[in-house]
Design an enzyme around this catalytic site. Structure first.
Site, PDB file in Angstrom:
ATOM      1  N   ALA A 145      -5.686   3.834  -9.504  1.00 29.41           N
ATOM      2  CA  ALA A 145      -6.909   4.625  -9.673  1.00 29.41           C
ATOM      3  C   ALA A 145      -7.762   4.548  -8.414  1.00 29.41           C
ATOM      4  O   ALA A 145      -8.379   5.535  -8.010  1.00 29.41           O
ATOM      5  CB  ALA A 145      -7.676   4.123 -10.888  1.00 29.41           C
ATOM      6  N   GLU A 146      -7.782   3.388  -7.775  1.00 23.78           N
ATOM      7  CA  GLU A 146      -8.577   3.206  -6.564  1.00 23.78           C
ATOM      8  C   GLU A 146      -8.063   4.094  -5.436  1.00 23.78           C
ATOM      9  O   GLU A 146      -8.838   4.745  -4.739  1.00 23.78           O
ATOM     10  CB  GLU A 146      -8.582   1.733  -6.145  1.00 23.78           C
ATOM     11  CG  GLU A 146      -9.331   0.818  -7.091  1.00 23.78           C
ATOM     12  CD  GLU A 146      -8.551   0.442  -8.351  1.00 23.78           C
ATOM     13  OE1 GLU A 146      -7.337   0.740  -8.440  1.00 23.78           O
ATOM     14  OE2 GLU A 146      -9.164  -0.123  -9.268  1.00 23.78           O
ATOM     15  N   HIS A 205       0.855  -1.189   0.000  1.00 21.38           N
ATOM     16  CA  HIS A 205       0.000   0.000   0.000  1.00 21.38           C
ATOM     17  C   HIS A 205       0.886   1.231   0.000  1.00 21.38           C
ATOM     18  O   HIS A 205       1.790   1.348   0.816  1.00 21.38           O
ATOM     19  CB  HIS A 205      -0.920   0.002   1.225  1.00 21.38           C
ATOM     20  CG  HIS A 205      -2.120   0.859   1.028  1.00 21.38           C
ATOM     21  ND1 HIS A 205      -2.072   2.224   1.167  1.00 21.38           N
ATOM     22  CD2 HIS A 205      -3.382   0.558   0.658  1.00 21.38           C
ATOM     23  CE1 HIS A 205      -3.261   2.724   0.916  1.00 21.38           C
ATOM     24  NE2 HIS A 205      -4.076   1.741   0.608  1.00 21.38           N
TER      25      HIS A 205
END
Length: 93
Positions: free
Chosen positions: A85-86, A70
């Site tokens: 994109a998320e 992440h």
């Protein structure tokens, strides 16, 4: 993002179904891949639970790799515009 139905996900070939779930877990397609082995899903909740079970059953190293995958949202990835994109969508909300 293209909307899909659960029926489409259930009927899709494995590679296509995996692509449909791309990005749900940051740079960790192995979670979706493991969950897809439980198809067909009767509900979105069943799909979500399958993904959570895959993650919970994964070795500690794999779980840590997910956390490390992440991006630091306010760091280099954001500045370089390399967030998924998320993640970009999450941050804009």
């Amino acid at each position: 993002m293209t909307l899909m139905t659960l029926d489409q996900l259930n009927a899709a070939p494995a590679a296509d179904a995996l692509q449909m779930l791309d990005g749900l877990y940051e740079h960790s397609p192995w979670i979706a891949e493991g969950a897809l082995a439980e198809r067909p899903f009767r509900s979105l909740a069943q799909l979500k639970h399958a993904m959570v079970r895959v993650l919970a059953a994964a070795p500690r190293d794999a779980q840590l790799a997910l956390i490390r995958a992440h991006p630091e949202l306010a760091g280099k990835a954001m500045v370089a515009r390399t967030l998924t994109a998320e993640s970009t969508g999450e941050q804009s909300r």
